[in-house]
Design an enzyme around this catalytic site. Structure first.
Site, mmCIF file in Angstrom:
data_model
loop_
_atom_site.group_PDB
_atom_site.id
_atom_site.type_symbol
_atom_site.label_atom_id
_atom_site.label_comp_id
_atom_site.label_asym_id
_atom_site.label_seq_id
_atom_site.Cartn_x
_atom_site.Cartn_y
_atom_site.Cartn_z
ATOM 1 N N THR A 169 -8.624 3.507 12.674
ATOM 2 C CA THR A 169 -9.043 4.258 13.860
ATOM 3 C C THR A 169 -10.478 3.956 14.276
ATOM 4 O O THR A 169 -10.780 3.889 15.469
ATOM 5 C CB THR A 169 -8.891 5.769 13.606
ATOM 6 O OG1 THR A 169 -7.561 6.037 13.146
ATOM 7 C CG2 THR A 169 -9.143 6.572 14.871
ATOM 8 N N LYS A 172 0.848 -1.184 0.000
ATOM 9 C CA LYS A 172 0.000 0.000 0.000
ATOM 10 C C LYS A 172 0.888 1.239 0.000
ATOM 11 O O LYS A 172 1.712 1.429 0.893
ATOM 12 C CB LYS A 172 -0.922 0.029 1.213
ATOM 13 C CG LYS A 172 -1.865 1.234 1.178
ATOM 14 C CD LYS A 172 -2.511 1.501 2.517
ATOM 15 C CE LYS A 172 -3.133 2.891 2.493
ATOM 16 N NZ LYS A 172 -3.557 3.342 3.826
ATOM 17 N N GLY A 211 -11.280 7.905 6.850
ATOM 18 C CA GLY A 211 -12.454 8.716 7.143
ATOM 19 C C GLY A 211 -13.638 7.975 7.722
ATOM 20 O O GLY A 211 -14.562 8.582 8.249
#
Length: 256
Positions: A209, A99, A187
């Site tokens: 997160t 990534k 997000g």
């Protein structure tokens, strides 16, 4: 029915990718991965122990023979650093599916697309298979694909913000124009955000997160698994049309 997806010739059944940062310990991280059903985890090469056998290692808790490790370039702010980091990852673990993220600044953690595109071109030429974090811009996404990205990963909102997908229009345009997998990266804050990403037609969702900072990370990981599955089913089912006015569920003709 098994609904799988493929990237660079590798096939997975889970459309949820989970990060390995911010957890209180490796045990909690491993439990969250198990609850999520994820088959891929991202690993920040610059922030994990990959060489000291005397220190705890993520691989002791999340088996790389069962879970695909996706090394990432978190914390890199230019193409050279990102390329060097992934070269080291390949030397350490033999990884080629990686990534790539090249950040523009610390405040927003938005990608620097000029540096990202440059790094993508170099890595692809060196035999890497880069899944690339990018802005939610269909033109930029197509440029990355042309440069050798095996997947494009537009942000839904700033990394770690939990704001959810802020621009559904551009995400859908990226999906419609791509011939490689599209995964929302960054997000997502809660399960409904993950479902929205899948309802837009994305091939998957990456998050860290949203699970790691939940009050109950294990339960949130399970919720995210179900949300991704529900959103995918909703997309495949084809939603009803949107109308400006009411349309009764029962016919009004022939009333008693």
């Amino acid at each position: 029915m098994t609904d799988s997806w493929s990237v660079a010739g590798r096939t997975f059944t889970s459309r949820l990718i989970v990060g390995t940062g911010k957890y209180k310990d490796f045990e909690q991280n491993a439990a969250a991965v198990a609850a999520s059903g994820a088959e891929i985890v991202t690993v920040a090469v610059r922030r994990v122990n990959v060489s000291d056998p005397n220190a705890p290692m993520l691989t002791d808790y999340i088996d790389p023979k069962k879970i695909t490790y996706l090394p990432n370039t978190a914390g890199c702010f230019n193409a050279d650093d990102a390329i060097r980091t992934l070269r080291l990852a390949r030397e350490a673990g033999g990884w080629d599916l990686v990534k790539l993220e090249v950040l523009g600044e610390a405040k927003t953690l938005y990608p620097n697309m000029r540096e990202t595109l440059e790094a993508t071109e170099v890595l692809a030429k060196e035999g890497f298979l880069p899944m690339v974090y990018c802005v939610d811009d269909p033109i930029a996404a197509k440029q990355l694909e042309d440069a050798g990205a095996v997947a494009v990963m537009p942000l839904g909102a700033p990394i770690g913000s939990g704001l959810g997908i802020q621009n559904r229009v551009t995400i859908r345009l990226i999906v419609e124009g791509a011939s490689v997998p599209v995964l929302v990266d960054a997000g997502v804050g809660t399960a409904s955000d993950a479902a929205v990403a899948m309802e837009l037609g994305c091939d998957g969702v990456l998050m860290n997160t949203a699970i790691a900072e939940a009050k109950d990370p294990i339960r949130m990981a399970r919720a995210m698994k179900l949300a991704v599955e529900a959103g995918r089913d909703s997309y495949l089912a084809g939603r009803m049309g949107v109308r400006r006015y009411a349309d009764p569920s029962s016919p009004l003709a022939g009333l008693i």
